[in-house]
Design a protein around this motif. Structure first.
Motif, PDB file in Angstrom:
ATOM      1  N   THR A   1       8.209 -32.018   6.870  1.00 22.67           N
ATOM      2  CA  THR A   1       7.538 -33.306   6.750  1.00 22.67           C
ATOM      3  C   THR A   1       8.515 -34.365   7.252  1.00 22.67           C
ATOM      4  O   THR A   1       9.535 -34.632   6.614  1.00 22.67           O
ATOM      5  CB  THR A   1       7.140 -33.602   5.290  1.00 22.67           C
ATOM      6  OG1 THR A   1       6.237 -32.596   4.838  1.00 22.67           O
ATOM      7  CG2 THR A   1       6.463 -34.962   5.188  1.00 22.67           C
TER       8      THR A   1
ATOM      9  N   GLU B   1      11.769 -38.457   5.891  1.00 20.80           N
ATOM     10  CA  GLU B   1      11.403 -37.058   5.696  1.00 20.80           C
ATOM     11  C   GLU B   1      11.315 -36.743   4.213  1.00 20.80           C
ATOM     12  O   GLU B   1      11.671 -37.561   3.355  1.00 20.80           O
ATOM     13  CB  GLU B   1      12.421 -36.134   6.366  1.00 20.80           C
ATOM     14  CG  GLU B   1      13.847 -36.289   5.873  1.00 20.80           C
ATOM     15  CD  GLU B   1      14.834 -35.509   6.736  1.00 20.80           C
ATOM     16  OE1 GLU B   1      14.510 -34.377   7.134  1.00 20.80           O
ATOM     17  OE2 GLU B   1      15.918 -36.037   6.994  1.00 20.80           O
ATOM     18  N   THR B   2      10.830 -35.542   3.900  1.00 22.53           N
ATOM     19  CA  THR B   2      10.773 -35.113   2.511  1.00 22.53           C
ATOM     20  C   THR B   2      12.177 -34.835   1.987  1.00 22.53           C
ATOM     21  O   THR B   2      13.046 -34.352   2.724  1.00 22.53           O
ATOM     22  CB  THR B   2       9.898 -33.864   2.355  1.00 22.53           C
ATOM     23  OG1 THR B   2       9.930 -33.449   0.990  1.00 22.53           O
ATOM     24  CG2 THR B   2      10.387 -32.719   3.226  1.00 22.53           C
TER      25      THR B   2
ATOM     26  N   VAL C   1       4.938 -31.226   2.717  1.00 27.16           N
ATOM     27  CA  VAL C   1       3.584 -31.494   2.245  1.00 27.16           C
ATOM     28  C   VAL C   1       2.722 -30.229   2.283  1.00 27.16           C
ATOM     29  O   VAL C   1       1.944 -29.960   1.357  1.00 27.16           O
ATOM     30  CB  VAL C   1       2.939 -32.644   3.061  1.00 27.16           C
ATOM     31  CG1 VAL C   1       2.888 -32.316   4.540  1.00 27.16           C
ATOM     32  CG2 VAL C   1       1.525 -32.928   2.563  1.00 27.16           C
TER      33      VAL C   1
ATOM     34  N   ASP D   1      11.846 -42.121   2.870  1.00 31.69           N
ATOM     35  CA  ASP D   1      11.711 -40.719   2.474  1.00 31.69           C
ATOM     36  C   ASP D   1      10.705 -40.583   1.334  1.00 31.69           C
ATOM     37  O   ASP D   1      10.316 -41.571   0.700  1.00 31.69           O
ATOM     38  CB  ASP D   1      13.068 -40.153   2.040  1.00 31.69           C
ATOM     39  CG  ASP D   1      14.099 -40.180   3.151  1.00 31.69           C
ATOM     40  OD1 ASP D   1      13.710 -39.949   4.315  1.00 31.69           O
ATOM     41  OD2 ASP D   1      15.278 -40.440   2.865  1.00 31.69           O
TER      42      ASP D   1
ATOM     43  N   SER E   1       9.159 -37.642  -1.910  1.00 30.33           N
ATOM     44  CA  SER E   1       9.413 -36.443  -2.719  1.00 30.33           C
ATOM     45  C   SER E   1       8.085 -35.941  -3.252  1.00 30.33           C
ATOM     46  O   SER E   1       7.241 -36.726  -3.686  1.00 30.33           O
ATOM     47  CB  SER E   1      10.360 -36.777  -3.873  1.00 30.33           C
ATOM     48  OG  SER E   1      10.444 -35.693  -4.779  1.00 30.33           O
ATOM     49  N   MET E   2       7.900 -34.611  -3.218  1.00 27.60           N
ATOM     50  CA  MET E   2       6.626 -34.058  -3.656  1.00 27.60           C
ATOM     51  C   MET E   2       6.740 -33.012  -4.758  1.00 27.60           C
ATOM     52  O   MET E   2       5.730 -32.568  -5.289  1.00 27.60           O
ATOM     53  CB  MET E   2       5.889 -33.464  -2.446  1.00 27.60           C
ATOM     54  CG  MET E   2       5.165 -34.519  -1.650  1.00 27.60           C
ATOM     55  SD  MET E   2       4.581 -33.967  -0.044  1.00 27.60           S
ATOM     56  CE  MET E   2       6.068 -34.044   0.916  1.00 27.60           C
TER      57      MET E   2
END
Length: 373
Positions: free
Chosen positions: A163, A178-179, A184, A228, A230-231
Motif C-alpha cells: 500500500t 505507505e502502510t 490494505v 502514512d 495503519s490498518m
C-alpha cells in the motif's frame, strides 16, 4: 541496492521488440507476451503496445485459510510450464521470436518468487535470450500508464502485499506515503478469513459484493499518520466485533436501536473506512506535487467503491481518476513483460548471477532509464 544489473548496447531499437513476462509473487501465476513498436518521430511517442497473450492461474484455498508460501510455490511449479506453452500458442509465436525473458524479482513471497525465477532462468538459458528482472510495483505502474494513457499521475498502489502513494520525479517513483504495518489487501483478506468468506475468485472481491448489501455504517478506528496509515488496529477491532456476533452476542447499530449489525454491515464499514484513509493521503500527495491525475493500480485497485470514492475527490479538485479492470489490476504476467521490455530497450539486462529474488525490493530503488519527462 538489493538487485544488481548491467547495461549493454541497445538490441534492436528500430524494429518491434517482444518480451515474455512471468509473475508469481503471491498466489497468482501469470504469463504474458507483449510487443513494443519503435518510437515514431512524427508523433513524438511510441505507438501503443500490443498485448499478444495474458493468462493467469490462481492458487485458491478453502474459506478461512490463507495461502502458505510453500504450497503456493508448489502450485506455481506445477502450472508454469503449461502456462508458458499456452501463452506462446495464443500469441502465435515461437521461442525464437522472443527478445527477452522478464520475471518478477521482488517484492513478494519468497518461495513463490523463487519458483517462477527458476522457470525464467531456465527459459532464458534454453532459448538463449537475455534475462530481465522486474520490480513488481513498477510493473503495476507502467502497465497502468500504458493502458489508461495517464501521463504523470499520483499513483495509489494497493494490493495484498503493498500500500503506497507514489509520484514520479527524476527517473524514480518516489514514495510519499505507505502502510506502517499490513497492506490494505492483506487487511481485507484476513477479515474475509474471519467471516469464512470464500477465496474464489478472491476474498477482496467477495467482501466488495457483501459490502454492497450493507446498510449501516459501524464506526471503526481511523488511523492516518501524516502521509502514512495503519490498518492492523482496524482489523483487530472489526475482528473483535465479528467474533462477538459469531459467539451469539448480537451487536446493535446504536444504543437505542434494536437493529443488529450484520456481516454485510461490517464489510461495508471496513471498506468505507480504509478507502477514506487512502483517499485522504492520495489527495494530500496530489496537492503536494500539483497533479490533477490519480492512477490506481494493484489488485485492490479494481474495487469499484474505491474508484468511486477517489473519483469524487479528484473531480472536486478538477482532476480525474485512471484505473484498469481485473485483467491488468490483478497480478499478471503482461505487466512484467511490459516493464521488463521498457528496461530492455534501454540496454538493461539481469546477469544470471544477479537474478536472485528479494522479498523487499522497494519501488523507489528502481532507476527508470526509459523515463526522462
Amino acid at each position: 541496492m538489493p538487485v544488481a544489473s548491467e547495461y549493454l548496447p541497445l538490441a534492436a531499437p528500430n524494429r518491434p521488440t517482444i518480451a515474455i513476462g512471468l509473475e508469481g509473487s503471491a498466489n497468482k501465476l501469470g504469463v504474458g507476451i507483449i510487443k513494443h513498436f519503435p518510437f515514431d518521430p512524427s508523433k513524438r511517442r511510441r505507438p501503443a503496445a500490443e498485448v499478444l497473450s495474458n493468462i493467469r492461474h490462481t492458487y485458491i484455498t478453502p474459506p478461512g485459510e490463507g495461502f502458505l508460501p510453500r504450497d503456493t510455490a508448489k502450485h506455481h511449479r506445477q502450472f508454469v510450464v503449461n502456462l508458458v506453452k499456452q501463452a506462446l500458442k495464443e500469441s502465435g509465436l515461437r521461442s525464437a521470436d522472443i527478445d527477452c525473458v522478464c520475471f518478477t524479482q521482488g517484492p513478494g513471497m519468497g518461495a513463490p518468487l523463487q519458483s517462477v525465477a527458476v522457470a525464467a532462468r531456465t527459459a532464458s538459458l534454453m532459448w538463449g535470450k537475455p534475462l530481465v528482472g522486474v520490480n513488481h510495483c513498477v510493473g503495476h505502474i507502467e502497465m497502468g500508464r500504458e493502458i489508461t494513457g495517464a501521463t504523470n499521475p499520483v499513483v495509489l498502489y494497493v494490493s495484498g502485499g503493498n500500500t503506497q502513494v507514489i509520484a514520479y520525479s527524476h527517473q524514480r517513483y518516489r514514495i510519499f506515503g505507505e502502510t506502517l504495518d499490513i497492506a490494505v489487501g492483506n487487511c481485507l483478506d484476513r477479515f474475509a478469513r474471519t467471516l469464512l468468506i470464500p477465496n474464489d475468485p478472491s476474498p477482496g472481491y467477495n467482501i466488495e459484493q457483501m459490502a454492497k448489501k450493507g446498510k449501516n455504517y459501524v464506526e471503526l478506528p481511523y488511523t492516518v499518520k501524516g502521509m502514512d496509515l495503519s490498518m492492523s488496529g482496524i482489523l483487530a477491532y472489526i475482528d473483535g466485533l465479528a467474533n462477538e456476533i459469531f459467539s451469539g452476542k448480537p451487536k446493535y447499530v446504536s444504543d437505542d436501536s434494536q437493529e443488529e449489525i450484520t456481516k454485510e454491515d461490517l464489510c461495508f464499514s471496513l471498506q468505507e473506512t480504509i478507502y477514506a484513509m487512502l483517499v485522504e493521503i492520495t489527495e494530500r500527495a496530489m496537492a503536494h506535487v500539483g497533479s490533477q491525475q490519480v492512477l490506481i493500480v494493484g489488485g485492490v485497485g479494481s474495487n469499484e467503491r474505491l474508484q468511486e470514492m477517489m473519483g469524487v475527490m479528484a473531480r472536486a479538485r478538477g482532476g480525474e481518476v485512471f484505473a484498469t479492470d481485473e485483467r491488468f489490476c490483478i497480478d499478471n504476467g503482461i505487466m512484467i513483460a511490459h516493464a521488463g521490455l521498457l528496461a530492455f530497450e534501454t540496454g538493461y539486462r539481469t546477469r544470471l548471477k544477479d537474478s536472485a529474488c528479494t522479498q523487499r525490493f522497494r519501488t523507489d530503488e528502481v532507476f527508470l532509464a526509459w523515463r526522462d519527462d
